[in-house]
Design a protein around this motif. Sequence first.
Motif, PDB file in Angstrom:
ATOM      1  N   GLU A   1       0.835  -1.188   0.000  1.00 42.80           N
ATOM      2  CA  GLU A   1       0.000   0.000   0.000  1.00 42.80           C
ATOM      3  C   GLU A   1       0.875   1.244   0.000  1.00 42.80           C
ATOM      4  O   GLU A   1       2.010   1.229   0.502  1.00 42.80           O
ATOM      5  N   TRP A   2       0.362   2.328  -0.568  1.00 39.78           N
ATOM      6  CA  TRP A   2       1.124   3.573  -0.641  1.00 39.78           C
ATOM      7  C   TRP A   2       1.481   4.092   0.744  1.00 39.78           C
ATOM      8  O   TRP A   2       2.555   4.655   0.948  1.00 39.78           O
ATOM      9  N   GLU A   3       0.596   3.909   1.702  1.00 39.37           N
ATOM     10  CA  GLU A   3       0.876   4.365   3.066  1.00 39.37           C
ATOM     11  C   GLU A   3       2.106   3.663   3.633  1.00 39.37           C
ATOM     12  O   GLU A   3       2.935   4.276   4.316  1.00 39.37           O
ATOM     13  N   ASP A   4       2.252   2.370   3.337  1.00 43.05           N
ATOM     14  CA  ASP A   4       3.411   1.634   3.835  1.00 43.05           C
ATOM     15  C   ASP A   4       4.691   2.042   3.106  1.00 43.05           C
ATOM     16  O   ASP A   4       5.785   2.022   3.694  1.00 43.05           O
ATOM     17  N   LEU A   5       4.568   2.415   1.842  1.00 42.04           N
ATOM     18  CA  LEU A   5       5.728   2.948   1.127  1.00 42.04           C
ATOM     19  C   LEU A   5       6.227   4.215   1.814  1.00 42.04           C
ATOM     20  O   LEU A   5       7.426   4.373   2.071  1.00 42.04           O
ATOM     21  N   ARG A   6       5.293   5.115   2.136  1.00 42.28           N
ATOM     22  CA  ARG A   6       5.690   6.362   2.805  1.00 42.28           C
ATOM     23  C   ARG A   6       6.270   6.089   4.184  1.00 42.28           C
ATOM     24  O   ARG A   6       7.266   6.702   4.598  1.00 42.28           O
ATOM     25  N   ALA A   7       5.661   5.155   4.911  1.00 43.65           N
ATOM     26  CA  ALA A   7       6.129   4.854   6.268  1.00 43.65           C
ATOM     27  C   ALA A   7       7.512   4.226   6.274  1.00 43.65           C
ATOM     28  O   ALA A   7       8.238   4.319   7.279  1.00 43.65           O
ATOM     29  N   SER A   8       7.906   3.603   5.171  1.00 44.05           N
ATOM     30  CA  SER A   8       9.212   2.939   5.142  1.00 44.05           C
ATOM     31  C   SER A   8      10.355   3.929   5.308  1.00 44.05           C
ATOM     32  O   SER A   8      11.411   3.585   5.842  1.00 44.05           O
TER      33      SER A   8
ATOM     34  N   GLY B   1       6.085  -4.154  -1.098  1.00 46.41           N
ATOM     35  CA  GLY B   1       5.183  -4.625  -0.055  1.00 46.41           C
ATOM     36  C   GLY B   1       5.205  -6.128   0.100  1.00 46.41           C
ATOM     37  O   GLY B   1       5.392  -6.877  -0.874  1.00 46.41           O
ATOM     38  N   PHE B   2       5.025  -6.591   1.334  1.00 41.69           N
ATOM     39  CA  PHE B   2       5.049  -8.028   1.634  1.00 41.69           C
ATOM     40  C   PHE B   2       3.667  -8.657   1.513  1.00 41.69           C
ATOM     41  O   PHE B   2       3.478  -9.638   0.805  1.00 41.69           O
ATOM     42  N   ALA B   3       2.686  -8.107   2.209  1.00 46.03           N
ATOM     43  CA  ALA B   3       1.335  -8.684   2.241  1.00 46.03           C
ATOM     44  C   ALA B   3       0.433  -7.966   1.245  1.00 46.03           C
ATOM     45  O   ALA B   3       0.538  -6.758   1.040  1.00 46.03           O
ATOM     46  N   GLY B   4      -0.465  -8.721   0.633  1.00 46.20           N
ATOM     47  CA  GLY B   4      -1.390  -8.135  -0.323  1.00 46.20           C
ATOM     48  C   GLY B   4      -0.817  -8.132  -1.731  1.00 46.20           C
ATOM     49  O   GLY B   4       0.294  -8.603  -1.982  1.00 46.20           O
ATOM     50  N   GLU B   5      -1.608  -7.592  -2.647  1.00 49.17           N
ATOM     51  CA  GLU B   5      -1.215  -7.553  -4.048  1.00 49.17           C
ATOM     52  C   GLU B   5      -0.791  -6.137  -4.424  1.00 49.17           C
ATOM     53  O   GLU B   5      -1.552  -5.186  -4.265  1.00 49.17           O
ATOM     54  N   THR B   6       0.411  -5.998  -4.929  1.00 46.28           N
ATOM     55  CA  THR B   6       0.897  -4.696  -5.343  1.00 46.28           C
ATOM     56  C   THR B   6       0.311  -4.325  -6.697  1.00 46.28           C
ATOM     57  O   THR B   6      -0.340  -5.144  -7.363  1.00 46.28           O
TER      58      THR B   6
END
Length: 489
Positions: free
Chosen positions: A120-127, A148-153
């Motif tokens: 998710e884009w939020e996790d990209l920013r949080a990285s 991203g690890f979980a889910g579908e990119t």
Amino acid sequence: GQCSNLENERQRMVYAPWKLRKRGGAKLNPSNPPYLPGGQRLEEKTISMDAVHAVCGENDGKCRKVPHYDVHNVYAFVQSKTTADAMKVIRKERTQLVSRGTFPGSGHVTGHWLGDNKSEWEDLRASLSGMLAMGVLGIPFVGADICGFAGETTRELCIRWMQVGAFYPFSRNHNTIDARPQDPTVWDEEAQSYMRAALETRYQLLPYLYTCFHAAHQSGVPVARALMMEAEGEERLEVAAVDQQFMLGPALIVTPVLHPGASNVTGTFFSARWFQLETGAPLAPQPWEGRVPGRVMLQAGLGDVPVHVRGGHVVAMQRSAMTSVDARKTPMTLVVAMDQSGKARGELFMDDGVTIDTVQKGEYTLISMVGSADVGGAKGNVSCDARERGYDPTLDAKVGQEVVVELVRILGVEGLKGKAVKAKVNGKELAEAAVKFVETACELRLELMSAGLARAAQPAEAEGEWVHRSGRSEAERGGWVEARTGTAV
């Protein structure tokens, strides 16, 4: 008083897995303390909190029983240290580990990935903030699961994440077995070309990155760092909240696109001269709300990730290749970015990459790179001098050749506009075709190719002199004088 009594009580307890401990006269179930993170029992996905460890002193060898409850947080560090020690004994060379669990001191023996994130884009920013925080905590080799690890990119998210991840200190595309593959090869040719370009930039920057890791090893300074670590004075406070850009070492700033559908990105640049890494074009930050930091909107199409070089620094680069070993055999490029006073400085650390404790053994080479110029850059010099000469690439089986400089890019020399330039290397004049001034970027490019960065066993100094072209009036003359590109690798 109460804390002291509790500690005394703890010291008197005899730990065993079938016993509950007492603190302050009240029984405590280690698996179910008053506070439960996330509301789950502490032994969720780990061993029982009453499990007993034998903790033994390294010096006296004496052991004592300690419950897992008291050592859970340090367990990952001990596991990493034990693994690193064992691998050194087995392989007789350096090893590289990554661990999800860490503790203060873990950065000495292992790297870290930021755990199971989501596509998710939020996790990209949080990285970015996670990466910067771990660097400050002493773990410089850190990164997130790219795409991203979980889910579908998605295609766009994975392209943008690969562009960011190419500049993580630890760069790895990784996802769960239950999701579709997301490595670069599964995407269309256009997406692959964007991802490849980002990774090629990383490979080109490996000499600089490796030098940044050497600095981290010596002083603890993070490889990826927040802008406030490099800004000075009141500007530190102004850029303290910036968490969607980051410095890579002291010389580079990365301004990635972190939102879907964007074709531009706004970056904050503290006071300095800034130049595009790829084109050498200068950046002119505009005043932001009347304050010192500059806010600039940068064009960043789907295939672009803005990276800028900070004036006052010299960055050593190489060509990209399929492997880092092959890349080490390629000629180098020196990017010399002049500051307002016409100065630039940098370092290049080199060793064989595998021998344990090369610094302690003196089996390394450290090159000081210095550039200076008059106002506007009409004249100046660049020098590369080895302060340490303990590593010889010609004797390294993986390299087996002298490291040479093929190109020197001198940025911020607007004083050469409209003037002709000559150059000498090793006392010999460079061919006219090898001396190029790019007026649109105010960049002087010197194609050296054969100028050795030198050997440790037989130090050689290569001198170059940028002089005036003959037959010109004084007003028409311009050039660089005395550039040294030698003395030992």
